[in-house]
Design an enzyme around this catalytic site. Structure first.
Site, PDB file in Angstrom:
ATOM      1  N   SER A 117      28.176   3.341   5.630  1.00 52.03           N
ATOM      2  CA  SER A 117      28.720   3.518   6.982  1.00 52.03           C
ATOM      3  C   SER A 117      27.736   3.185   8.095  1.00 52.03           C
ATOM      4  CB  SER A 117      29.182   4.970   7.156  1.00 52.03           C
ATOM      5  OG  SER A 117      30.242   5.280   6.273  1.00 52.03           O
ATOM      6  N   GLU A 169     -37.240  -3.712   3.469  1.00 54.95           N
ATOM      7  CA  GLU A 169     -37.131  -5.055   2.907  1.00 54.95           C
ATOM      8  C   GLU A 169     -37.816  -6.140   3.732  1.00 54.95           C
ATOM      9  OE1 GLU A 169     -35.987  -6.327   0.213  1.00 54.95           O
ATOM     10  OE2 GLU A 169     -34.740  -4.830  -0.725  1.00 54.95           O
TER      11      GLU A 169
END
Length: 714
Positions: free
Chosen positions: A368, A108
């Site tokens: 519990s 590019e």
């Protein structure tokens, strides 16, 4: 700088080149070629300053990017789309495979590091190619020019737009470093549909970050931005493959790639479908982003790989438990209180399990699981020691008579054993002694929240689950037990987050009391097919089988598990031991091969048998100054006959005689935990056995003293 586009393949916005001629349009071709020539001539003539002063030279602002939630090491947990639905993940050169960058520059913008925004040589070459061919062969756009175009709203492809793009590129180069410009391109480049940036593309098409790419993957990511819609692999895989191969061929022709590398890269398959972006810890990720919506990057304390393993585990186990059930699971580092795993539900996408609801923060009855803190306060107060004897027998607290889960009683046993067996009566007796309000206050002082009905005060039933709590708070409390009784708020954001206040630890219980509880819980019977004695843990089941809990810890970490229906409906036989404890032990198995040992006994901890404890600690509720209380007859181990003139026969024909010395009237006799006789005014009672065999006889006086013997009835 870019390749010639094949006939019929349109250039997408941001591609950096003029669309190819499709059919006979000579005027358009000549006009485009003329624009390229004019731009090239202007640049080669030294017109940078003039272009930069066209009024469009302000540099682009930082682009809006998708918010990201990452783990403690920076690994992506979950990104969030922008408001318009685009996925645009911030990317920098260090986030990308160096081979991809080398291919990008070679293909590019070869002189990216040298030019000032536009490349006059590339534009001149593009102009000459256009004039010679009568059409645009390459656009000549640099990466900076593409950033300029991607940063602006879409515009028609005119000469003015091209000049503006050049001017913007020159301005960008003046205000940004090359690395910053490259980062903008890597973030903004289009990859088809709503995917922008190389990271979003790599995750979408390959399911991984772009740090390590194959040669074929890198070539595809170089090729896609020139025509992202026409080359979308999920829609046009053949076009994507052809574009990738052209990139490979050009770089091979330039000598940048070897022929055998190119041949192998072309054999790589092209992805034909988009993959979902990561979605780990979705409940917590949503919460963090909602808390700070302006923040781009949310760094959490989680560990991505461990998070993934335990998310999968929770999904597997809840699927086996049945329809409508879900689960939540947390892993907390004991020393720092940092959360390493946060699973808010079984499956975020499963509506049948209310998947989007964060069940780790839902208020539920703890069953519990608060009992260990009752025992810890009793140890802190010195009214009990793990070897202190305590009675498990029927007793009333006002109008309330608590019962054990299995409706049986164990008689006299050590406090340690009462905690391991999760017996209700001993826990309530201890809670009455330490005070429910004190327990609630101590828990709240750590930052944990207990939810009571409006206007209600803490009372004895809270010890058996008569209160609401969140899994997050329960995990913090157990991590405190594992770390010397010092409670720290759970930490969710990674270190260095200045916005997160640092709060000093707060004492839940003393160090000795915390160790007594931890060492006791280490002996809790493990679930079936699991090894006991490796982690300290406690289970809990709420009233009506609505919530199943299991929380456990070793020397380094705490794991907290909740299982149930998100809508709170009861589930038959859903218990902490059967549903949550197996998940807890499986989680530990996926975390570490061998759990870390608990912390060593602290200074002041007393390891002694009951007989060597101080007199007040030998038996809970006993008064050392009270008259001696003992079962005189029958002695432990006696054999009794139910008929004839045996020693145990009653003259009154009322059964076998039981003789007691001392104690406070009235007296109650229990046979295997069931009341069988009572005397308000005498210390001799009579009992008629219901059958033959061994029987455990226990006599309890009004002060709570107890004496027991095991006899055989013939």
């Amino acid at each position: 700088m870019s390749e010639e586009l094949p006939a019929g393949e349109p250039a997408a916005p941001g591609a950096g080149r003029v669309a190819p001629r499709i059919g006979p349009h000579p005027r358009r071709a000549v006009r485009a070629a003329g624009w390229a020539a004019i731009v090239a001539a202007g640049l080669t003539g030294g017109a940078y300053a003039g272009l930069a002063g066209l009024g469009h030279g302000a540099p682009p602002a930082d682009p809006e990017v998708s918010p990201e939630v990452v783990d403690r090491a920076g690994a992506l947990l979950r990104p969030f789309a922008l408001k318009d639905g685009r996925w645009r993940l911030e990317a920098r050169a260090k986030d990308v495979d160096p081979r991809f960058l080398a291919m990008l520059f070679a293909y590019e913008d070869k002189r990216f590091r040298d030019h000032g925004g536009a490349d006059p040589r590339a534009l001149a070459r593009a102009a000459l190619q256009a004039l010679g061919a009568g059409r645009v062969v390459s656009g000549g756009s640099t990466l900076t020019m593409q950033v300029a175009r991607l940063s602006d709203p879409p515009r028609p492809r005119t000469l003015g737009a091209k000049l503006r793009q050049v001017a913007r590129a020159i301005a960008i180069e003046r205000h940004r470093t090359k690395d910053e410009i490259l980062a903008l391109y890597l973030t903004l480049a289009p990859y088809g549909g709503n995917i922008e940036g190389v990271r979003a593309a790599a995750l979408t098409y390959f399911g991984k970050e772009p740090r390590r790419l194959t040669l074929g993957e890198a070539a595809l990511l170089v090729a896609l931005p020139q025509a992202p819609e026409a080359r979308r692999p999920d829609r046009n895989p053949d076009a994507a493959r052809a574009a990738r191969d052209r990139v490979l061929d050009r770089l091979s022709a330039q000598g940048a790639l070897k022929a055998d590398e190119v041949r192998l890269a072309k054999l790589e398959p092209v992805p034909r479908a988009r993959l979902p972006l990561p979605q780990r810890a979705p409940h917590l990720a949503e919460q963090m982003v909602a808390e700070r919506p302006a923040l781009r990057r949310h760094a959490l304390t989680l560990e991505r790989d461990l998070q993934a393993r335990l998310e999968d585990l929770v999904r597997e186990r809840t699927a086996a438990l049945g329809r409508g059930l879900s689960a939540a699971l947390l892993v907390v580092d004991n020393a720092s209180s940092e959360v390493r795993v946060y699973v808010g539900g079984a499956d975020f996408a499963d509506a049948s399990r209310a998947g989007a609801v964060d069940l780790a923060r839902a208020v539920r009855s703890p069953g519990s699981t608060l009992k260990p803190f009752i025992y810890a306060l009793a140890f802190d107060d010195g009214i009990a020691h793990p070897e202190t004897l305590i009675e498990d027998a029927p007793v009333r607290f006002g109008t309330w008579r608590p019962e054990n889960f299995d409706l049986s009683y164990q008689g006299v046993l050590p406090v340690r054993k009462a905690l391991q067996l999760s017996l209700n009566v001993p826990a309530v007796r201890l809670l009455e002694a330490v005070g429910p309000q004190r327990l609630a206050t101590r828990i709240k002082e750590t930052g944990a929240r207990l939810e009571l009905p409006e206007g209600a005060a803490p009372s004895l039933p809270m010890g058996l689950g008569g209160v609401g709590i969140r899994l997050t708070d329960l995990a913090m409390l157990y991590a405190a037990l594992a770390h010397g009784g010092q409670a720290l708020p759970l930490k969710l954001r990674a270190a260095g987050d200045a916005a997160t206040p640092v709060r000093p630890p707060r004492a839940l219980v003393g160090e000795v009391a915390a160790w007594y509880v931890a060492s006791s819980l280490l002996g809790t019977p493990a679930p079936d097919n699991a090894l006991g004695g490796r982690i300290a843990f406690k289970t809990g089941t709420s009233y009506g089988y609505r919530d199943a809990w299991a929380v456990g810890f070793d020397g380094r970490r705490t794991v907290a598990v909740w299982v149930g229906r998100p809508d709170g409906r009861p589930v038959a036989d859903l218990t902490g031991r059967s549903a949550a404890a197996p998940l807890l032990f499986d989680a530990f198995a996926r975390i570490v091969r061998t759990p870390a040992p608990l912390e060593a006994a602290p200074k002041g901890a007393v390891a002694a048998v009951n007989a060597r404890l101080p007199l007040p600690q030998r038996r809970f509720g006993a008064d050392p100054s009270a008259e001696r209380f003992a079962l005189v007859y029958p002695p432990d181990g006696a054999r009794l006959e139910t008929g004839g003139d045996g020693e145990g026969a009653s003259d009154e024909g009322a059964g076998l005689a039981i003789k007691v010395e001392g104690g406070v009237l009235p007296l109650t006799v229990l046979a295997d935990g069931r009341p069988v006789a009572r005397s308000d005014d005498r210390r001799t009672l009579f009992w008629t056995p219901l059958g033959r065999g061994f029987v455990r006889l226990t006599v309890i006086d009004a002060a709570g003293h107890a004496a027991s013997a095991t006899v055989r009835v013939d």
